[in-house]
Design a protein around this motif. Structure first.
Motif, PDB file in Angstrom:
ATOM      1  N   SER A   1       0.836  -1.206   0.000  1.00  0.00           N
ATOM      2  CA  SER A   1       0.000   0.000   0.000  1.00  0.00           C
ATOM      3  C   SER A   1       0.873   1.259   0.000  1.00  0.00           C
ATOM      4  O   SER A   1       2.057   1.210   0.348  1.00  0.00           O
ATOM      5  CB  SER A   1      -0.880  -0.044   1.257  1.00  0.00           C
TER       6      SER A   1
ATOM      7  N   ASP B   1       4.813  -7.581   3.268  1.00  0.00           N
ATOM      8  CA  ASP B   1       3.719  -6.938   4.006  1.00  0.00           C
ATOM      9  C   ASP B   1       2.990  -7.997   4.823  1.00  0.00           C
ATOM     10  O   ASP B   1       3.062  -9.196   4.539  1.00  0.00           O
ATOM     11  CB  ASP B   1       2.738  -6.273   3.028  1.00  0.00           C
TER      12      ASP B   1
ATOM     13  N   TYR C   1       2.900   8.229  17.944  1.00  0.00           N
ATOM     14  CA  TYR C   1       3.451   8.234  16.586  1.00  0.00           C
ATOM     15  C   TYR C   1       4.671   9.165  16.515  1.00  0.00           C
ATOM     16  O   TYR C   1       5.710   8.801  15.962  1.00  0.00           O
ATOM     17  CB  TYR C   1       2.360   8.679  15.606  1.00  0.00           C
TER      18      TYR C   1
ATOM     19  N   ASN D   1       9.945   0.419   5.732  1.00  0.00           N
ATOM     20  CA  ASN D   1       8.903   1.428   5.495  1.00  0.00           C
ATOM     21  C   ASN D   1       7.595   1.128   6.219  1.00  0.00           C
ATOM     22  O   ASN D   1       6.814   2.049   6.478  1.00  0.00           O
ATOM     23  CB  ASN D   1       8.681   1.515   3.967  1.00  0.00           C
TER      24      ASN D   1
ATOM     25  N   VAL E   1       0.737  12.244   3.205  1.00  0.00           N
ATOM     26  CA  VAL E   1       0.651  11.557   1.918  1.00  0.00           C
ATOM     27  C   VAL E   1      -0.697  10.834   1.896  1.00  0.00           C
ATOM     28  O   VAL E   1      -1.106  10.248   2.919  1.00  0.00           O
ATOM     29  CB  VAL E   1       1.805  10.530   1.769  1.00  0.00           C
TER      30      VAL E   1
ATOM     31  N   THR F   1      -2.585   8.022   1.662  1.00  0.00           N
ATOM     32  CA  THR F   1      -2.422   6.564   1.676  1.00  0.00           C
ATOM     33  C   THR F   1      -3.525   5.975   2.555  1.00  0.00           C
ATOM     34  O   THR F   1      -4.415   6.685   3.004  1.00  0.00           O
ATOM     35  CB  THR F   1      -1.057   6.155   2.259  1.00  0.00           C
TER      36      THR F   1
ATOM     37  N   LYS G   1       8.527   8.142  15.643  1.00  0.00           N
ATOM     38  CA  LYS G   1       9.248   8.678  14.489  1.00  0.00           C
ATOM     39  C   LYS G   1      10.524   9.412  14.910  1.00  0.00           C
ATOM     40  O   LYS G   1      11.516   9.402  14.184  1.00  0.00           O
ATOM     41  CB  LYS G   1       8.319   9.567  13.652  1.00  0.00           C
TER      42      LYS G   1
ATOM     43  N   ASP H   1       5.727  -9.979   9.025  1.00  0.00           N
ATOM     44  CA  ASP H   1       5.308  -9.117  10.136  1.00  0.00           C
ATOM     45  C   ASP H   1       6.590  -8.502  10.671  1.00  0.00           C
ATOM     46  O   ASP H   1       7.396  -9.178  11.319  1.00  0.00           O
ATOM     47  CB  ASP H   1       4.598  -9.953  11.211  1.00  0.00           C
TER      48      ASP H   1
ATOM     49  N   ILE I   1       3.038   4.406   0.362  1.00  0.00           N
ATOM     50  CA  ILE I   1       4.430   4.783   0.086  1.00  0.00           C
ATOM     51  C   ILE I   1       5.260   3.546  -0.281  1.00  0.00           C
ATOM     52  O   ILE I   1       6.098   3.592  -1.180  1.00  0.00           O
ATOM     53  CB  ILE I   1       5.022   5.526   1.304  1.00  0.00           C
TER      54      ILE I   1
HETATM   55  N1  NAD Z   1       0.866   8.716   4.824  1.00  0.00           N
HETATM   56  C1  NAD Z   1       1.483   9.691   5.457  1.00  0.00           C
HETATM   57  O1  NAD Z   1       0.992  10.829   5.549  1.00  0.00           O
HETATM   58  C2  NAD Z   1       2.841   9.446   6.055  1.00  0.00           C
HETATM   59  C3  NAD Z   1       3.619  10.548   6.422  1.00  0.00           C
HETATM   60  C4  NAD Z   1       4.871  10.331   6.986  1.00  0.00           C
HETATM   61  C5  NAD Z   1       5.338   9.057   7.175  1.00  0.00           C
HETATM   62  N2  NAD Z   1       4.559   7.988   6.813  1.00  0.00           N
HETATM   63  C6  NAD Z   1       5.111   6.661   7.047  1.00  0.00           C
HETATM   64  O2  NAD Z   1       5.182   5.974   5.809  1.00  0.00           O
HETATM   65  C7  NAD Z   1       5.169   4.566   6.034  1.00  0.00           C
HETATM   66  C8  NAD Z   1       4.177   3.919   5.093  1.00  0.00           C
HETATM   67  O3  NAD Z   1       2.872   4.371   5.433  1.00  0.00           O
HETATM   68  P1  NAD Z   1       1.720   4.656   4.359  1.00  0.00           P
HETATM   69  O4  NAD Z   1       1.282   6.047   4.585  1.00  0.00           O
HETATM   70  O5  NAD Z   1       2.128   4.214   3.010  1.00  0.00           O
HETATM   71  O6  NAD Z   1       0.587   3.740   4.995  1.00  0.00           O
HETATM   72  P2  NAD Z   1      -0.270   2.521   4.420  1.00  0.00           P
HETATM   73  O7  NAD Z   1      -1.187   2.138   5.529  1.00  0.00           O
HETATM   74  O8  NAD Z   1      -0.872   2.890   3.106  1.00  0.00           O
HETATM   75  O9  NAD Z   1       0.832   1.386   4.191  1.00  0.00           O
HETATM   76  C9  NAD Z   1       1.483   0.768   5.268  1.00  0.00           C
HETATM   77  C10 NAD Z   1       1.652  -0.703   4.961  1.00  0.00           C
HETATM   78  O10 NAD Z   1       2.360  -1.284   6.075  1.00  0.00           O
HETATM   79  C11 NAD Z   1       1.785  -2.566   6.308  1.00  0.00           C
HETATM   80  N3  NAD Z   1       2.027  -3.011   7.672  1.00  0.00           N
HETATM   81  C12 NAD Z   1       1.429  -2.595   8.820  1.00  0.00           C
HETATM   82  N4  NAD Z   1       1.878  -3.309   9.856  1.00  0.00           N
HETATM   83  C13 NAD Z   1       2.789  -4.192   9.371  1.00  0.00           C
HETATM   84  C14 NAD Z   1       3.599  -5.204   9.961  1.00  0.00           C
HETATM   85  N5  NAD Z   1       3.546  -5.478  11.263  1.00  0.00           N
HETATM   86  N6  NAD Z   1       4.431  -5.896   9.154  1.00  0.00           N
HETATM   87  C15 NAD Z   1       4.476  -5.654   7.820  1.00  0.00           C
HETATM   88  N7  NAD Z   1       3.724  -4.740   7.206  1.00  0.00           N
HETATM   89  C16 NAD Z   1       2.887  -4.007   7.975  1.00  0.00           C
HETATM   90  C17 NAD Z   1       0.293  -2.367   6.038  1.00  0.00           C
HETATM   91  O11 NAD Z   1      -0.367  -3.610   5.794  1.00  0.00           O
HETATM   92  C18 NAD Z   1       0.325  -1.447   4.817  1.00  0.00           C
HETATM   93  O12 NAD Z   1       0.294  -2.181   3.621  1.00  0.00           O
HETATM   94  C19 NAD Z   1       4.847   4.400   7.524  1.00  0.00           C
HETATM   95  O13 NAD Z   1       6.041   4.136   8.230  1.00  0.00           O
HETATM   96  C20 NAD Z   1       4.276   5.748   7.913  1.00  0.00           C
HETATM   97  O14 NAD Z   1       4.441   6.021   9.285  1.00  0.00           O
HETATM   98  C21 NAD Z   1       3.335   8.161   6.256  1.00  0.00           C
END
Ligand code: NAD
Length: 285
Positions: free
Chosen positions: A17, A38, A158, A91, A191, A193, A162, A64, A19
């Motif tokens: 999913s 994932d 959170y 990620n 972002v 997502t 971070k 996981d 990023i």
């Molecule tokens: N979306 C934002 O605004 C944003 C901003 C800054 C940082 N981030 C960071 O970016 C990264 C990706 O987040 P995203 O926004 O793409 O979210 P997302 O929910 O779209 O994707 C995250 C993915 O991580 C997987 N995941 C969750 N727990 C897991 C585990 N225990 N083992 C393996 N996979 C697991 C989920 O199934 C999902 O597919 C995260 O670390 C998030 O904190 C996101």
């Protein structure tokens, strides 16, 4: 620096999913073999099969990130088909329970640290020793957040997680200076997502008719697709900090402005004989 990414093996966590999927797409387009890892197997299969249909070297692996045993199994699977990992993107992450301290549950605190912090540590411990042993060019990218650089109320677990990812990435960079293993830390702002959405809900929500933005409401954020290319460029060029918007400088400056003032007005409590000792990492890069 890894100028030539062709044929490199990349493992991206949280690749089903947002990023992570964007990172996988960009590394595949750059000619890499990409293991998409994932915990959400159904979504992972869907995303990976799109890449396979495009004849890109993608492979889905269940992982996981919070479990060391799961890392061991996933690595065995990836290395058997794609060879050792050259680029690791730690990620995977989850969002906040969105409660202020006082209402925040211990379970939410632990869950965010298990996945967002211990997940990154587990990835580094599983992959880094092999990278160092092989001695060929390699790179680790950790996804932190702009909320690793300043705080925001209501998402304390959170923010704390971070800051931890930023701190461990900065330490890792110092420790690995002079080795062929580079380090980057990705610090996106908002972002669009699935983070924070209930399971099953899609990352491409139906277009909503334009309305007046509510004051204080969470904006949707940028599209994830550009982030993948920004990370590929940073890995090629060996850049450490990866930001998505120059505008955050105003908020980061505000924090450092206050820190600078507090430092300037602090009364020395004794001779600062530890400056060289504590600051030794800065001379390494
Ligand atoms: N979306 C934002 O605004 C944003 C901003 C800054 C940082 N981030 C960071 O970016 C990264 C990706 O987040 P995203 O926004 O793409 O979210 P997302 O929910 O779209 O994707 C995250 C993915 O991580 C997987 N995941 C969750 N727990 C897991 C585990 N225990 N083992 C393996 N996979 C697991 C989920 O199934 C999902 O597919 C995260 O670390 C998030 O904190 C996101």
């Amino acid at each position: 620096m890894m100028k030539d990414l062709g044929e490199k093996t990349v493992l991206v966590t949280g690749a089903a999913s947002g990023i992570g999927a964007a990172l996988a797409r960009s590394f595949l387009t750059a000619g890499c073999k990409v293991a998409l890892a994932d915990i959400d197997e159904a979504r992972l299969r869907r995303v990976t099969s799109e890449f396979e249909h495009a004849r890109l070297a993608a492979r889905a692996v269940r992982l996981d990130v919070a479990s060391e045993a799961s890392w061991a199994l996933a690595l065995r699977d990836v290395e058997a088909s794609f060879g050792p990992i050259d680029i690791l993107c730690n990620n995977a992450g989850i969002g906040s329970e969105r409660q202020p301290f006082g209402a925040l549950s211990a379970e939410a605190w632990r869950r965010v640290f298990d996945i967002n912090v211990h997940g990154v540590f587990n990835g580094i411990s599983a992959v880094l020793p092999g990278m160092l042993l092989r001695g060929s060019d390699a790179h680790i990218v950790n996804t932190a957040s702009i909320l690793g650089h300043f705080a925001r109320p209501g998402v304390g677990e959170y923010v704390a997680a971070k800051y931890a990812v930023l701190g461990l990435s900065e330490t890792l960079r110092m420790e690995l200076a002079g080795t062929p293993v580079g380090v980057s830390v990705l610090c996106p702002g908002l972002v669009a997502t699935r983070i924070g959405l209930p399971p099953g809900e899609d990352e491409n929500p139906a277009p909503v008719p334009p309305t007046q933005p509510q004051p204080g409401a969470r904006p949707l954020g940028i599209d994830a697709s550009g982030i993948g290319d920004a990370v590929v460029t940073a890995v090629r060029e060996g850049r450490f900090y990866i930001f998505t918007h120059p505008e955050y400088a105003a908020l980061i400056d505000r924090r450092f402005g206050e820190i600078g003032q507090a430092l300037a007005s602090s009364a020395p409590l004794g001779p600062a004989e530890d400056i060289a000792y504590l600051g030794q990492g800065f001379s390494r890069y």
